[in-house]
Scaffold this motif. Structure first.
Motif, PDB file in Angstrom:
ATOM      1  N   PHE A  15       0.802  -1.401  -0.045  1.00 28.96           N
ATOM      2  CA  PHE A  15      -0.074   0.034   0.086  1.00 28.96           C
ATOM      3  C   PHE A  15       0.998   1.572   0.120  1.00 28.96           C
ATOM      4  N   THR A  16       1.825   1.257   1.040  1.00 28.75           N
ATOM      5  CA  THR A  16       2.800   2.337   0.990  1.00 28.75           C
ATOM      6  C   THR A  16       3.467   2.672  -0.286  1.00 28.75           C
ATOM      7  N   LYS A  17       3.765   1.600  -0.720  1.00 29.96           N
ATOM      8  CA  LYS A  17       4.427   2.084  -2.220  1.00 29.96           C
ATOM      9  C   LYS A  17       3.730   2.120  -3.296  1.00 29.96           C
ATOM     10  N   PRO A  87      -6.806   3.976   5.976  1.00 34.93           N
ATOM     11  CA  PRO A  87      -5.956   3.772   7.044  1.00 34.93           C
ATOM     12  C   PRO A  87      -5.563   5.213   7.780  1.00 34.93           C
ATOM     13  N   GLU A  88      -6.032   6.301   7.456  1.00 34.37           N
ATOM     14  CA  GLU A  88      -5.940   7.370   8.110  1.00 34.37           C
ATOM     15  C   GLU A  88      -6.996   7.447   9.322  1.00 34.37           C
ATOM     16  N   VAL A 176      -6.565  -3.828   4.385  1.00 31.78           N
ATOM     17  CA  VAL A 176      -7.895  -4.013   3.953  1.00 31.78           C
ATOM     18  C   VAL A 176      -8.281  -2.997   2.727  1.00 31.78           C
ATOM     19  N   SER A 177      -7.426  -1.899   2.651  1.00 28.07           N
ATOM     20  CA  SER A 177      -7.338  -0.921   1.554  1.00 28.07           C
ATOM     21  C   SER A 177      -6.920  -1.586   0.361  1.00 28.07           C
ATOM     22  N   VAL A 178      -5.840  -2.305   0.442  1.00 33.06           N
ATOM     23  CA  VAL A 178      -4.982  -3.089  -0.687  1.00 33.06           C
ATOM     24  C   VAL A 178      -6.232  -3.931  -1.090  1.00 33.06           C
ATOM     25  N   PHE A 179      -7.183  -4.711  -0.454  1.00 27.98           N
ATOM     26  CA  PHE A 179      -8.102  -5.569  -0.740  1.00 27.98           C
ATOM     27  C   PHE A 179      -8.990  -4.760  -1.533  1.00 27.98           C
ATOM     28  N   TYR A 226     -18.960  -5.195   4.490  1.00 25.30           N
ATOM     29  CA  TYR A 226     -18.308  -6.397   5.151  1.00 25.30           C
ATOM     30  C   TYR A 226     -16.927  -5.796   5.543  1.00 25.30           C
ATOM     31  N   ALA A 227     -16.154  -4.797   4.942  1.00 29.60           N
ATOM     32  CA  ALA A 227     -14.830  -4.335   5.175  1.00 29.60           C
ATOM     33  C   ALA A 227     -15.164  -3.633   6.502  1.00 29.60           C
TER      34      ALA A 227
END
Length: 300
Positions: A15-17, A87-88, A176-179, A226-227
């Motif tokens: 995610f960071t990348k 994530p924030e 979860v964000s990547v998903f 669901y997330a």
């Protein structure tokens, strides 16, 4: 648990990348370019439908309908921002949902105004006029509640500024964000192909074009529900206080109500969406008043 945290760290690195200011800006520019191209393409399609006898469908199309298209691309970008903002803060994540639903409602205005008979008398009882009224009033209420929610969040954040979020939980939210990014990509491509196929059939059969809301946003908000539940469960490991649980549960309830509103007809969809806004705003207001009273008592 150790395996979960290890996997979360790996996905967090991805995610960071991937999610950098530069990549976000590139995606924004791409969306703007696509919005311009498809806007012009939509205008051209309407011109052909109105002027080519072989494509004429028995009535003329209002060119204002083309405004609907660039708004759709703007909404796709807003959904992308929704995913990467997770994530924030969960609160900002919900606030972005409110912004998206407000924009969807405003977009409906451009869809409905194109149905008005521009070259004949317009009556207040006309269904298209009534729909426009619902869109405008609902979007104004939603916008106002979104502003209030942001204001309450900023006040609440001032009280919680001394709390340092756990890196492990942040990594889990990035996972979860990547998903969700993968889900966003897959559902976007699938929904667009499905809508394009249905639109082509409508063009051939001279029938009504499909509503894009019924293809993309419903599916994506299904996944988001669901997330949200998954993050609520995981958050118990780090903060199981009653007030935090109620706040996060209210966010899930709002997401569920928003999802339901996307499948409803007007004006019920507006009522349900506004109820979702009001519920979370009310919870945030109660929490803000509680913190304010606590702070006043502590300083006394």
């Amino acid at each position: 648990m150790a395996t979960l945290e290890s996997g979360a760290r790996s996905l967090a690195k991805i995610f960071t990348k991937l999610v950098t200011p530069e990549n976000t800006r590139r995606f924004e520019v791409l969306i703007i370019k696509l919005a311009v191209v498809f806007f012009i393409g939509h205008l051209l399609l309407l011109f052909l439908l109105n002027n080519v006898p072989a494509l004429h469908r028995g009535h003329s199309f209002n060119y204002l309908k083309a405004i609907y298209t660039p708004f759709s691309f703007i909404l796709v970008y807003e959904v992308f921002l929704l995913v990467i903002i997770l994530p924030e803060s969960m609160t900002e994540f919900v606030a972005k949902q409110f912004e998206i639903i407000t924009l969807i409602t405003l977009r409906s205005f451009f869809h409905d105004i194109a149905s008005l008979p521009m070259h004949s008398p317009i009556h207040a009882s006309d269904p298209a006029v009534v729909s426009l009224g619902f869109d405008l009033v609902a979007s104004l209420i939603m916008f106002s509640l979104t502003v209030i929610f942001h204001k309450l969040h900023s006040r609440h954040r001032e009280h919680d500024s001394h709390v340092t979020p756990l890196q492990t939980f942040i990594d889990l939210k990035k996972s979860v964000s990547v998903f969700l990014i993968v889900v966003l990509l897959v559902t976007s491509l699938y929904s667009f192909s499905l809508w394009a196929s249905s639109a082509f059939e409508a063009l051939v059969n001279h029938s009504e074009f499909p509503d894009p809301n019924s293809f993309f946003y419903v599916d994506f908000f299904n996944v988001m529900v669901y997330a949200d539940v998954l993050l609520l469960i995981i958050s118990f490991l780090y903060d199981s206080s009653f007030f935090t649980v109620v706040r996060n549960a209210s966010f899930i309830i709002s997401t569920v109500l928003i999802r339901l509103s996307l499948s409803m007809d007007r004006p019920m969809n507006h009522f349900v969406a506004i109820t979702a806004f009001l519920f979370s705003v009310s919870v945030m207001l109660i929490l803000y008043l509680r913190h304010k009273r606590w702070s006043a008592a502590a300083s006394a």
